[in-house]
Design a protein around this motif. Structure first.
Motif, PDB file in Angstrom:
ATOM      1  N   ASP A 259       0.809  -1.217   0.000  1.00  0.00           N
ATOM      2  CA  ASP A 259       0.000   0.000   0.000  1.00  0.00           C
ATOM      3  C   ASP A 259       0.845   1.272   0.000  1.00  0.00           C
ATOM      4  OD1 ASP A 259      -2.433  -1.468   0.146  1.00  0.00           O
ATOM      5  OD2 ASP A 259      -2.099  -1.756   2.298  1.00  0.00           O
ATOM      6  N   ILE A 260       2.129   1.146   0.273  1.00  0.00           N
ATOM      7  CA  ILE A 260       3.002   2.316   0.374  1.00  0.00           C
ATOM      8  C   ILE A 260       3.495   2.699  -1.021  1.00  0.00           C
ATOM      9  CG2 ILE A 260       5.194   3.177   1.284  1.00  0.00           C
ATOM     10  CD1 ILE A 260       4.714   1.399   3.749  1.00  0.00           C
ATOM     11  N   ARG A 261       3.310   3.966  -1.365  1.00  0.00           N
ATOM     12  CA  ARG A 261       3.703   4.464  -2.690  1.00  0.00           C
ATOM     13  C   ARG A 261       4.958   5.326  -2.578  1.00  0.00           C
ATOM     14  NH1 ARG A 261       0.238   8.078  -4.327  1.00  0.00           N
ATOM     15  NH2 ARG A 261      -1.065   8.156  -2.452  1.00  0.00           N
ATOM     16  N   ARG A 262       5.939   4.996  -3.406  1.00  0.00           N
ATOM     17  CA  ARG A 262       7.157   5.791  -3.500  1.00  0.00           C
ATOM     18  C   ARG A 262       7.023   6.796  -4.638  1.00  0.00           C
ATOM     19  NH1 ARG A 262      11.894   1.699  -4.364  1.00  0.00           N
ATOM     20  NH2 ARG A 262      10.587   1.257  -6.171  1.00  0.00           N
ATOM     21  N   PRO A 263       7.929   7.781  -4.711  1.00  0.00           N
ATOM     22  CA  PRO A 263       7.902   8.691  -5.861  1.00  0.00           C
ATOM     23  C   PRO A 263       8.106   7.918  -7.157  1.00  0.00           C
ATOM     24  CG  PRO A 263       9.301   9.554  -4.112  1.00  0.00           C
ATOM     25  CD  PRO A 263       8.948   8.153  -3.716  1.00  0.00           C
ATOM     26  N   GLY A 264       7.384   8.317  -8.184  1.00  0.00           N
ATOM     27  CA  GLY A 264       7.519   7.645  -9.472  1.00  0.00           C
ATOM     28  C   GLY A 264       8.411   8.438 -10.397  1.00  0.00           C
ATOM     29  N   ALA A 265       7.832   9.048 -11.411  1.00  0.00           N
ATOM     30  CA  ALA A 265       8.608   9.832 -12.371  1.00  0.00           C
ATOM     31  C   ALA A 265       9.018  11.160 -11.741  1.00  0.00           C
ATOM     32  CB  ALA A 265       7.793  10.060 -13.641  1.00  0.00           C
ATOM     33  N   LEU A 266      10.307  11.361 -11.554  1.00  0.00           N
ATOM     34  CA  LEU A 266      10.810  12.608 -11.005  1.00  0.00           C
ATOM     35  C   LEU A 266      10.993  13.626 -12.125  1.00  0.00           C
ATOM     36  CD1 LEU A 266      13.502  11.304  -8.483  1.00  0.00           C
ATOM     37  CD2 LEU A 266      11.161  11.994  -8.030  1.00  0.00           C
ATOM     38  N   ARG A 267      10.532  14.836 -11.906  1.00  0.00           N
ATOM     39  CA  ARG A 267      10.651  15.893 -12.897  1.00  0.00           C
ATOM     40  C   ARG A 267      11.930  16.680 -12.630  1.00  0.00           C
ATOM     41  NH1 ARG A 267       5.534  19.623 -13.513  1.00  0.00           N
ATOM     42  NH2 ARG A 267       4.678  17.527 -13.920  1.00  0.00           N
ATOM     43  N   ALA A 268      12.967  16.388 -13.422  1.00  0.00           N
ATOM     44  CA  ALA A 268      14.247  17.057 -13.234  1.00  0.00           C
ATOM     45  C   ALA A 268      14.167  18.499 -13.716  1.00  0.00           C
ATOM     46  CB  ALA A 268      15.336  16.309 -13.988  1.00  0.00           C
ATOM     47  N   ARG A 269      14.871  19.410 -13.018  1.00  0.00           N
ATOM     48  CA  ARG A 269      14.909  20.825 -13.402  1.00  0.00           C
ATOM     49  C   ARG A 269      16.372  21.251 -13.490  1.00  0.00           C
ATOM     50  NH1 ARG A 269      10.492  24.306 -10.147  1.00  0.00           N
ATOM     51  NH2 ARG A 269      11.443  25.876 -11.537  1.00  0.00           N
ATOM     52  N   ASP A 270      16.894  21.236 -14.686  1.00  0.00           N
ATOM     53  CA  ASP A 270      18.291  21.601 -14.938  1.00  0.00           C
ATOM     54  C   ASP A 270      18.347  23.106 -15.191  1.00  0.00           C
ATOM     55  OD1 ASP A 270      20.952  21.598 -15.407  1.00  0.00           O
ATOM     56  OD2 ASP A 270      20.853  20.613 -17.374  1.00  0.00           O
ATOM     57  N   GLU A 271      18.384  23.877 -14.090  1.00  0.00           N
ATOM     58  CA  GLU A 271      18.337  25.333 -14.205  1.00  0.00           C
ATOM     59  C   GLU A 271      19.482  25.955 -13.406  1.00  0.00           C
ATOM     60  OE1 GLU A 271      14.516  26.863 -13.069  1.00  0.00           O
ATOM     61  OE2 GLU A 271      13.458  25.101 -13.829  1.00  0.00           O
ATOM     62  N   LYS A 272      19.986  27.073 -13.912  1.00  0.00           N
ATOM     63  CA  LYS A 272      21.005  27.855 -13.225  1.00  0.00           C
ATOM     64  C   LYS A 272      20.370  29.138 -12.687  1.00  0.00           C
ATOM     65  CE  LYS A 272      24.538  25.150 -14.128  1.00  0.00           C
ATOM     66  NZ  LYS A 272      25.286  24.445 -13.038  1.00  0.00           N
ATOM     67  N   GLY A 273      20.922  29.645 -11.608  1.00  0.00           N
ATOM     68  CA  GLY A 273      20.400  30.867 -11.013  1.00  0.00           C
ATOM     69  C   GLY A 273      20.600  30.852  -9.514  1.00  0.00           C
ATOM     70  N   ASP A 274      19.882  31.714  -8.807  1.00  0.00           N
ATOM     71  CA  ASP A 274      19.925  31.749  -7.350  1.00  0.00           C
ATOM     72  C   ASP A 274      18.680  31.061  -6.804  1.00  0.00           C
ATOM     73  OD1 ASP A 274      22.300  33.134  -7.384  1.00  0.00           O
ATOM     74  OD2 ASP A 274      21.336  35.106  -7.246  1.00  0.00           O
ATOM     75  N   PHE A 275      18.870  29.985  -6.052  1.00  0.00           N
ATOM     76  CA  PHE A 275      17.751  29.206  -5.511  1.00  0.00           C
ATOM     77  C   PHE A 275      17.933  29.072  -4.003  1.00  0.00           C
ATOM     78  CE2 PHE A 275      18.212  27.956  -9.915  1.00  0.00           C
ATOM     79  CZ  PHE A 275      16.896  27.970 -10.375  1.00  0.00           C
ATOM     80  N   ARG A 276      16.940  29.564  -3.258  1.00  0.00           N
ATOM     81  CA  ARG A 276      16.993  29.501  -1.796  1.00  0.00           C
ATOM     82  C   ARG A 276      16.656  28.089  -1.328  1.00  0.00           C
ATOM     83  NH1 ARG A 276      12.785  32.743   0.470  1.00  0.00           N
ATOM     84  NH2 ARG A 276      13.935  32.763   2.446  1.00  0.00           N
ATOM     85  N   LEU A 277      17.448  27.575  -0.419  1.00  0.00           N
ATOM     86  CA  LEU A 277      17.204  26.278   0.193  1.00  0.00           C
ATOM     87  C   LEU A 277      17.128  26.485   1.702  1.00  0.00           C
ATOM     88  CD1 LEU A 277      16.964  23.184  -0.264  1.00  0.00           C
ATOM     89  CD2 LEU A 277      19.428  23.056   0.126  1.00  0.00           C
ATOM     90  N   LEU A 278      15.962  26.185   2.288  1.00  0.00           N
ATOM     91  CA  LEU A 278      15.764  26.368   3.726  1.00  0.00           C
ATOM     92  C   LEU A 278      15.873  25.012   4.409  1.00  0.00           C
ATOM     93  CD1 LEU A 278      12.754  28.856   3.692  1.00  0.00           C
ATOM     94  CD2 LEU A 278      15.211  29.378   3.750  1.00  0.00           C
ATOM     95  N   VAL A 279      16.774  24.911   5.373  1.00  0.00           N
ATOM     96  CA  VAL A 279      17.008  23.668   6.096  1.00  0.00           C
ATOM     97  C   VAL A 279      16.588  23.868   7.551  1.00  0.00           C
ATOM     98  CG1 VAL A 279      18.704  21.943   6.791  1.00  0.00           C
ATOM     99  CG2 VAL A 279      18.933  23.087   4.566  1.00  0.00           C
ATOM    100  N   LYS A 280      15.642  23.051   8.005  1.00  0.00           N
ATOM    101  CA  LYS A 280      15.186  23.170   9.386  1.00  0.00           C
ATOM    102  C   LYS A 280      15.841  22.106  10.243  1.00  0.00           C
ATOM    103  CE  LYS A 280      11.128  23.427  12.358  1.00  0.00           C
ATOM    104  NZ  LYS A 280       9.655  23.398  12.459  1.00  0.00           N
ATOM    105  N   LYS A 281      16.449  22.522  11.347  1.00  0.00           N
ATOM    106  CA  LYS A 281      17.043  21.608  12.320  1.00  0.00           C
ATOM    107  C   LYS A 281      16.668  22.108  13.697  1.00  0.00           C
ATOM    108  CE  LYS A 281      21.385  19.558  13.918  1.00  0.00           C
ATOM    109  NZ  LYS A 281      20.818  18.191  13.937  1.00  0.00           N
TER     110      LYS A 281
END
Length: 221
Positions: free
Chosen positions: A35-57
């Motif tokens: 019954d457990i579903r994993r991710p299937g087709a991943l949509r890759a995004r090959d882009e350059k630029g400034d991308f914010r990544l927020l990491v919560k710890k």
């Protein structure tokens, strides 16, 4: 679309009693690995630029700025990835008489559990009273999110309602719900309960939507 989001400082696990000594879900579990579903087709995004990544710890959020999109991948390796379980694949338990809430348990975490109340037939003994009896949780706070306007023991709730019954406070069916359940064959309720073994603290923004008369809903007409 509405979401109930639970954040855990530790791992979310299948309940231990559902697993054998090797960690596999057994046939007594209300759901299986199928019954457990994993991710299937991943949509890759090959882009350059400034991308914010927020990491919560813990209770802190750290920001990193990448020069490429973080989803520039075509797959993953390892054992840490998102997965989904459809609530309609949860098989509820039914007994001759009322079964306690642990039979509805879906997941467990560090100091909390998650339970699912799903549509199911009522208890089938002629003398059974299907709704839960009055009780007090003496080791946990009980919160329920209602994904349906129907719930076997409640009046006045609607889709999206959230109730909190703190540790030690007596609660049970609303007036008339026990009598009403005697003539019903099933419940169409759908709700998620999370019991925490440390006290829940209500955030100030929640006070703006609080039903201040909820505690009086057990008073009969």
């Amino acid at each position: 679309m509405r979401f109930l989001v639970l954040e855990s400082a530790g791992y979310i696990r299948t309940p231990k009693r559902y697993r054998n000594e090797h960690g596999q879900l057994t046939e007594v579990s209300p759901y299986s690995e199928r019954d457990i579903r994993r991710p299937g087709a991943l949509r890759a995004r090959d882009e350059k630029g400034d991308f914010r990544l927020l990491v919560k710890k813990g209770n802190a959020i750290t920001e990193a700025v990448l020069d490429h999109h973080p989803f520039d991948v075509i797959g993953w390796d390892g054992y840490y990835y998102p997965w989904a379980l459809n609530i309609e694949d949860f098989e509820p338990r039914v007994g001759r008489f009322h079964l306690p809430p642990p039979v509805h348990q879906t997941f467990e975490g560090d100091n909390f559990v998650v339970c699912s109340f799903c549509p199911r037939p009522f208890d089938f003994d002629p003398q059974a009273v299907p709704v839960p009896y009055n009780h007090s949780n003496v080791m946990s706070d009980e919160a329920i999110y209602y994904a349906s306007s129907e719930f076997m023991s409640r009046k006045g709730i609607e889709y999206g309602s959230l109730t909190l019954h703190p540790d030690g406070f007596s609660h049970g069916p609303h007036p008339g719900k026990a009598e009403e359940s005697l003539h019903q064959e099933e419940t169409r309720e759908l709700a998620v309960m999370f019991d925490t073994f440390h006290p829940l603290q209500v955030a100030k923004p929640a006070l703006a939507v609080e039903d201040k008369e909820y505690y009086r809903s057990w008073i009969g007409d």
